[in-house]
Design an enzyme around this catalytic site. Sequence first.
Site, mmCIF file in Angstrom:
data_model
loop_
_atom_site.group_PDB
_atom_site.id
_atom_site.type_symbol
_atom_site.label_atom_id
_atom_site.label_comp_id
_atom_site.label_asym_id
_atom_site.label_seq_id
_atom_site.Cartn_x
_atom_site.Cartn_y
_atom_site.Cartn_z
ATOM 1 N N LEU A 16 0.828 -1.209 0.000
ATOM 2 C CA LEU A 16 0.000 0.000 0.000
ATOM 3 C C LEU A 16 0.859 1.254 0.000
ATOM 4 O O LEU A 16 0.356 2.350 -0.215
ATOM 5 C CB LEU A 16 -0.902 0.021 1.240
ATOM 6 C CG LEU A 16 -2.070 -0.942 1.219
ATOM 7 C CD1 LEU A 16 -2.871 -0.808 2.504
ATOM 8 C CD2 LEU A 16 -2.963 -0.678 0.011
ATOM 9 N N GLY A 19 5.854 2.704 3.288
ATOM 10 C CA GLY A 19 7.164 3.359 3.230
ATOM 11 C C GLY A 19 7.049 4.786 2.711
ATOM 12 O O GLY A 19 7.692 5.697 3.233
ATOM 13 N N ASP A 149 -1.106 -10.987 10.022
ATOM 14 C CA ASP A 149 -0.064 -11.963 9.696
ATOM 15 C C ASP A 149 0.479 -12.556 10.989
ATOM 16 O O ASP A 149 0.715 -11.819 11.957
ATOM 17 C CB ASP A 149 1.143 -11.289 9.005
ATOM 18 C CG ASP A 149 0.818 -10.742 7.636
ATOM 19 O OD1 ASP A 149 -0.252 -11.076 7.115
ATOM 20 O OD2 ASP A 149 1.646 -9.976 7.110
ATOM 21 N N THR A 192 -11.377 -2.082 5.734
ATOM 22 C CA THR A 192 -10.743 -1.176 6.692
ATOM 23 C C THR A 192 -11.276 -1.432 8.094
ATOM 24 O O THR A 192 -10.512 -1.539 9.061
ATOM 25 C CB THR A 192 -11.008 0.297 6.285
ATOM 26 O OG1 THR A 192 -10.331 0.527 5.067
ATOM 27 C CG2 THR A 192 -10.527 1.272 7.340
ATOM 28 N N CYS A 382 28.619 -0.737 -10.939
ATOM 29 C CA CYS A 382 29.045 -1.959 -10.262
ATOM 30 C C CYS A 382 29.276 -3.066 -11.284
ATOM 31 O O CYS A 382 30.227 -2.979 -12.052
ATOM 32 C CB CYS A 382 28.071 -2.325 -9.153
ATOM 33 S SG CYS A 382 28.889 -3.325 -7.887
ATOM 34 N N GLN A 386 32.105 -3.338 -14.289
ATOM 35 C CA GLN A 386 32.962 -4.503 -14.522
ATOM 36 C C GLN A 386 32.787 -4.987 -15.964
ATOM 37 O O GLN A 386 33.762 -5.367 -16.625
ATOM 38 C CB GLN A 386 32.621 -5.612 -13.513
ATOM 39 C CG GLN A 386 32.894 -5.180 -12.056
ATOM 40 C CD GLN A 386 32.439 -6.222 -11.026
ATOM 41 O OE1 GLN A 386 31.835 -7.229 -11.357
ATOM 42 N NE2 GLN A 386 32.737 -5.943 -9.758
ATOM 43 N N GLU A 406 34.081 -14.167 -11.458
ATOM 44 C CA GLU A 406 32.713 -14.500 -11.020
ATOM 45 C C GLU A 406 32.017 -15.351 -12.102
ATOM 46 O O GLU A 406 31.248 -16.244 -11.778
ATOM 47 C CB GLU A 406 31.914 -13.209 -10.767
ATOM 48 C CG GLU A 406 30.479 -13.455 -10.320
ATOM 49 C CD GLU A 406 29.679 -12.169 -10.073
ATOM 50 O OE1 GLU A 406 30.194 -11.060 -10.363
ATOM 51 O OE2 GLU A 406 28.540 -12.283 -9.596
ATOM 52 N N HIS A 508 27.966 2.417 -6.028
ATOM 53 C CA HIS A 508 26.573 2.656 -6.428
ATOM 54 C C HIS A 508 26.188 4.101 -6.104
ATOM 55 O O HIS A 508 25.654 4.353 -5.017
ATOM 56 C CB HIS A 508 25.632 1.737 -5.651
ATOM 57 C CG HIS A 508 25.746 0.294 -5.984
ATOM 58 N ND1 HIS A 508 24.877 -0.348 -6.833
ATOM 59 C CD2 HIS A 508 26.623 -0.643 -5.573
ATOM 60 C CE1 HIS A 508 25.217 -1.623 -6.931
ATOM 61 N NE2 HIS A 508 26.277 -1.835 -6.176
ATOM 62 N N GLU A 510 23.727 5.652 -7.077
ATOM 63 C CA GLU A 510 22.265 5.813 -6.992
ATOM 64 C C GLU A 510 21.746 5.787 -5.555
ATOM 65 O O GLU A 510 20.679 6.317 -5.267
ATOM 66 C CB GLU A 510 21.551 4.735 -7.830
ATOM 67 C CG GLU A 510 21.608 3.304 -7.284
ATOM 68 C CD GLU A 510 22.852 2.526 -7.690
ATOM 69 O OE1 GLU A 510 23.871 3.163 -8.054
ATOM 70 O OE2 GLU A 510 22.823 1.284 -7.628
HETATM 71 N N1 GLN Z 1 28.681 -9.268 -8.939
HETATM 72 C C1 GLN Z 1 29.605 -8.188 -8.838
HETATM 73 C C2 GLN Z 1 30.478 -8.282 -7.598
HETATM 74 O O1 GLN Z 1 30.134 -8.959 -6.664
HETATM 75 C C3 GLN Z 1 28.879 -6.843 -8.894
HETATM 76 C C4 GLN Z 1 27.946 -6.613 -7.759
HETATM 77 C C5 GLN Z 1 26.960 -5.520 -8.014
HETATM 78 O O2 GLN Z 1 26.683 -5.160 -9.159
HETATM 79 N N2 GLN Z 1 26.358 -4.992 -6.950
HETATM 80 O O3 GLN Z 1 31.502 -7.659 -7.546
#
Ligand code: GLN
Length: 537
Positions: A16, A19, A149, A192, A382, A386, A406, A508, A510
């Site tokens: 809903l 947050g 719940d 409600t 991220c 890479q 990876e 990141h 963002e």
């Molecule tokens: N998988 C990558 C790492 O662990 C990138 C992780 C991500 O994009 N948050 O480094």
Amino acid sequence: METKYIFVTGGVVSSLGKGIISASLACLLKARGYRVTIQKYDPYINIDPGTLNPYEHGECYVTTDGRETDLDLGHYERFTNVRTTKANNVTTGRIYQNVIDKERRGDYLGKTVQIIPHITDEIKRNIMLLGNTGEYDFVITEIGGVVGDIESLPFLEAVRQLRWDMGADSICVHLTYVPYLHAAKELKTKPTQHSVKRLQELGIQPDVLILRTEHDIPSGMRRKIAQFCNVAPDAVFQSIDLPTIYEVPVAMHHQHLDEVILTKLGVTPQGEPHMAPWMAFLEKMHKAEKPVRIGLVGKYVELQDAYKSINEALLQAATYCDRKLDLHYIHSEKIDDANADALLAGMDGVIIAPGFGQRGIEGKFSALKWCREHDVPTFGICLGMQCMVIEFARNVLGLTDANSTEMDPSTPNNVIDLMDEQKSISNMGGTMRLGAYDCRLKPGSLAAEAYGSTEVSERHRHRFEFNSDFRPRFENAGMQCVGENPQTHLVEVVEIPGKRWYLGTQYHPEYNSTVLSPNPLFLSFVKAAVKYSEDRH
Ligand code: GLN
């Protein structure tokens, strides 16, 4: 002033927007000059959402102090400009873990450990932690899940006890849903009423009701709900669907939500909240007509919450550039060298999303090759950064088997490799390189220009890194490592100078973009996208 506690519960259905309501209320209180924080209690057993697939609960947000958290914390920061910490998100799993650790230590002195009082006491202790710092006038506590719940029962019992202890210093805001039945052409209040009854059965009387709805709820119906639910008529609010979440604080203020809540907590509301900068942002958003087309290449594109912070950071940046964000999701499993042109040619800028694992990775390389060769503003975040490095190694350095360990643990050209500190780790939960780290930027680089500084701090969530053994080869061929950690020299930012805007960050950015303080890299990227669109049209 004594710290006041506002508990936010939800009824009828999930999703809903508790947050957003909590964040909106915090935004209004902050705009009135109060010190506010918001915390979220999640009823699941996971210790944190770090191990959850984004298909479960959407994006995993990261706090500066390195906690993987629910994405609602992102809303809290975007709406309030106040940083959250570990203490702002607690799960059932963590509560139980703390209690069990205490039991093993012998802290309970031979007693039988039970949900009441031990689990509820641990919940109460956690709820009070932020308030006890003395740093906040208001602590808003959002209880995840829906009343009724099984999982949220201990949290609601803790809220009941706290409300009893705190008396007038706390209130409960209950968010419910008023469905509209198309066949009957009627709004229905019964769900409600039932959800408030469930709350009352648990010993909690809500002080304020917020009704989520898709249609305007007539005042007579609100009075009826007030009467059935033992809530004052002026304390029943509606939260109607709005074009963007950033209008919710304004819509709630128009109904006097902030005044009513302050009054109920014994604080006399004075004047109006200082919402001018917020209103200026909204006005820009409404006025923006020309689109900026951004393609987001990722593997979770069917799920709008998976890249929440990126979406919001882009929307904020586009708004400050007086553009309407036109975001196109491009599935990384559906893009290849053959169709990249068809999928990307219309974009003013492309973002390569973060992520984990092999699925969709080749599509990211195809997208990046196309973007690099066509000189489109491109932003790798991220895993996206890479991938920028790997694509460059394969197609420019000629290391055709270049990869991240990876994806291919045995590649000889491991241009992205596991960080040393990660090599001994076997537990997956909470063990990545997490939280804010300093980054030093090369003077004159695109990144340094964007930030207007060579010292920045941004948040991380990764195990793999740029392999510095390859650094000279990259730099000689034109991909520069322009940001690094001052202590470990880990590469944090790469860019190709001479391109319109081609930059990747290991961190990141963002997570660090709010309505009133948009992230400088996103701004710079969107500006470049706008310029590119103007150059072409
Ligand atoms: N998988 C990558 C790492 O662990 C990138 C992780 C991500 O994009 N948050 O480094």
